[in-house]
Design a protein around this motif. Sequence first.
Motif, mmCIF file in Angstrom:
data_model
loop_
_atom_site.group_PDB
_atom_site.id
_atom_site.type_symbol
_atom_site.label_atom_id
_atom_site.label_comp_id
_atom_site.label_asym_id
_atom_site.label_seq_id
_atom_site.Cartn_x
_atom_site.Cartn_y
_atom_site.Cartn_z
ATOM 1 N N LYS A 265 -59.021 125.750 53.965
ATOM 2 C CA LYS A 265 -57.799 124.943 53.855
ATOM 3 C C LYS A 265 -57.250 124.665 55.235
ATOM 4 C CE LYS A 265 -54.206 123.181 51.570
ATOM 5 N NZ LYS A 265 -53.507 122.606 52.733
ATOM 6 N N GLY A 266 -56.955 123.402 55.488
ATOM 7 C CA GLY A 266 -56.373 123.017 56.752
ATOM 8 C C GLY A 266 -54.873 122.820 56.631
ATOM 9 N N GLU A 267 -54.320 122.029 57.531
ATOM 10 C CA GLU A 267 -52.887 121.767 57.526
ATOM 11 C C GLU A 267 -52.545 120.740 56.454
ATOM 12 O OE1 GLU A 267 -51.859 120.509 61.399
ATOM 13 O OE2 GLU A 267 -52.282 122.449 62.364
ATOM 14 N N ASN A 268 -51.362 120.878 55.888
ATOM 15 C CA ASN A 268 -50.846 119.957 54.882
ATOM 16 C C ASN A 268 -51.842 119.809 53.737
ATOM 17 O OD1 ASN A 268 -48.574 119.620 56.516
ATOM 18 N ND2 ASN A 268 -49.493 117.894 57.608
ATOM 19 N N ASP A 269 -52.353 118.594 53.530
ATOM 20 C CA ASP A 269 -53.279 118.325 52.420
ATOM 21 C C ASP A 269 -54.711 118.156 52.915
ATOM 22 O OD1 ASP A 269 -51.204 118.345 50.510
ATOM 23 O OD2 ASP A 269 -50.681 116.279 51.034
ATOM 24 N N LEU A 270 -55.052 118.767 54.017
ATOM 25 C CA LEU A 270 -56.391 118.640 54.590
ATOM 26 C C LEU A 270 -57.253 119.836 54.189
ATOM 27 C CD1 LEU A 270 -55.587 117.345 58.195
ATOM 28 C CD2 LEU A 270 -56.143 116.018 56.143
ATOM 29 N N TYR A 271 -58.531 119.542 53.931
ATOM 30 C CA TYR A 271 -59.513 120.569 53.571
ATOM 31 C C TYR A 271 -60.757 120.351 54.411
ATOM 32 C CZ TYR A 271 -56.491 121.153 49.502
ATOM 33 O OH TYR A 271 -55.401 121.360 48.688
ATOM 34 N N GLU A 272 -61.351 121.446 54.861
ATOM 35 C CA GLU A 272 -62.526 121.381 55.720
ATOM 36 C C GLU A 272 -63.751 121.889 54.976
ATOM 37 O OE1 GLU A 272 -61.833 123.476 59.321
ATOM 38 O OE2 GLU A 272 -60.305 122.057 60.070
ATOM 39 N N VAL A 273 -64.820 121.111 55.063
ATOM 40 C CA VAL A 273 -66.124 121.507 54.534
ATOM 41 C C VAL A 273 -67.049 121.661 55.736
ATOM 42 C CG1 VAL A 273 -68.059 120.894 53.055
ATOM 43 C CG2 VAL A 273 -65.723 120.290 52.378
ATOM 44 N N ARG A 274 -67.468 122.886 55.994
ATOM 45 C CA ARG A 274 -68.292 123.197 57.166
ATOM 46 C C ARG A 274 -69.754 123.278 56.731
ATOM 47 N NH1 ARG A 274 -67.553 127.788 59.704
ATOM 48 N NH2 ARG A 274 -67.260 126.987 61.815
ATOM 49 N N LEU A 275 -70.551 122.362 57.286
ATOM 50 C CA LEU A 275 -71.986 122.312 56.998
ATOM 51 C C LEU A 275 -72.711 122.949 58.181
ATOM 52 C CD1 LEU A 275 -72.166 118.646 55.640
ATOM 53 C CD2 LEU A 275 -71.793 120.774 54.343
ATOM 54 N N ILE A 276 -73.199 124.160 58.002
ATOM 55 C CA ILE A 276 -73.790 124.960 59.074
ATOM 56 C C ILE A 276 -75.308 124.896 58.952
ATOM 57 C CG2 ILE A 276 -73.878 127.237 60.157
ATOM 58 C CD1 ILE A 276 -71.205 127.849 58.799
ATOM 59 N N SER A 277 -75.948 124.505 60.023
ATOM 60 C CA SER A 277 -77.399 124.428 60.042
ATOM 61 C C SER A 277 -77.981 125.847 60.165
ATOM 62 C CB SER A 277 -77.885 123.551 61.197
ATOM 63 O OG SER A 277 -79.294 123.581 61.292
ATOM 64 N N ASN A 278 -78.998 126.139 59.338
ATOM 65 C CA ASN A 278 -79.625 127.464 59.370
ATOM 66 C C ASN A 278 -80.723 127.567 60.427
ATOM 67 O OD1 ASN A 278 -78.008 128.324 57.232
ATOM 68 N ND2 ASN A 278 -79.489 127.599 55.704
#
Length: 281
Positions: A265-278
Amino acid sequence: MPMPMRALSTAAAGGTILCNHRHLLSLQHPHQSPLPRPHARSRPSIFPCQHPLPRSLKPLLLLTRAAESTPPPSAASPSSLSDKTIVVDEEFSLAKVSFGVIGLGLGITLLSYGFGAYFNILPGSEWSAIMLTYGFPLAIIGMALKYAELRPVPCLTYSDAQKLRETSATPILKQVRNDVIRYRYGDEQHLEEALKRIFQYGLGGGIPRRSAPTLQMIREEVTEDGKYCLVLVFEAKALQLSDFEKRQAKFASFFGPGITAEVAKGENDLYEVRLISNSTP
C-alpha cells in the motif's frame, strides 16, 4: 586587530587575572583574601590583557578551539549514494513522439497558409489548392489521433537498476516497460488486457470495470538481495489492499515466468505491485 578585553588590576602576589570579551575569570592564591569589589562609580580600565595563560588552562583552550574548528559530519558520503541516483531518459524514439500533435500541427499550418494564399494575403496562390487539399485531411487525422491518444506514464529509474536491466530483467518485464513509456492509440488505459484478466471485470469473484485500477507510474529499482525489480504504481480509489493481495499469484503468473510478485500500500489511494526478477546477474 585584536578585540579589546576587560581587565581588573591584579590582586596580591601570586594572583592572576584571565579575562576576555565574554567571561571574567579570576584565579587567586588559595591563602589570599578575595578581591575587594570596586566602588560603584569606579570603572575598570579598558586594555588588552597581557597576563600569561596558566599551564592548567592551555589544554582546555586547545580542546575548545579544536571543537569549534571541527566541521559537522556529513549525513552520508557521496559514494554511498552513487548507485541511487536517478537516471534521466534522454534516448530519442519515435514511440515517444505524439503523432496526433504532428498531424494536427501540419494540417493547421497547411490550412492557414492555404487560405492566406488563396485570398492573396500570403504569396504562393498557385499552391493554395494543394495546401488546402492536403491540409484538411491531415488536420482531421491529427485530431482523431489526439483524441485516441494514451500518454506514456512517468518512469523513475535508478542507476543500479539500469545496469541490471539488460542482464537480469526478463523479456516480458522489458516489454512491459517499453509499452507503458510510449504513446499508444485506441487503448483506454495501459496494461488493459493484463488488468482485465487479473481482476476479471464483471465476472464472478471479479470487480466492476469502473473500479479498475489505473497505472500512474513505474519505477525500476534493485532489491536488498540485488535483484532487478519493476514496480507498477496503480491508483484505485474503489479497491483495498486485500483486493491486490488476493491476486498476487495472478500477477506473478501473467507477467512470468521467472518473476515474484509482491503488493504493498502506498500513499492515499496508490498501490504498488513489485515484479521481482528471479534471475541473478
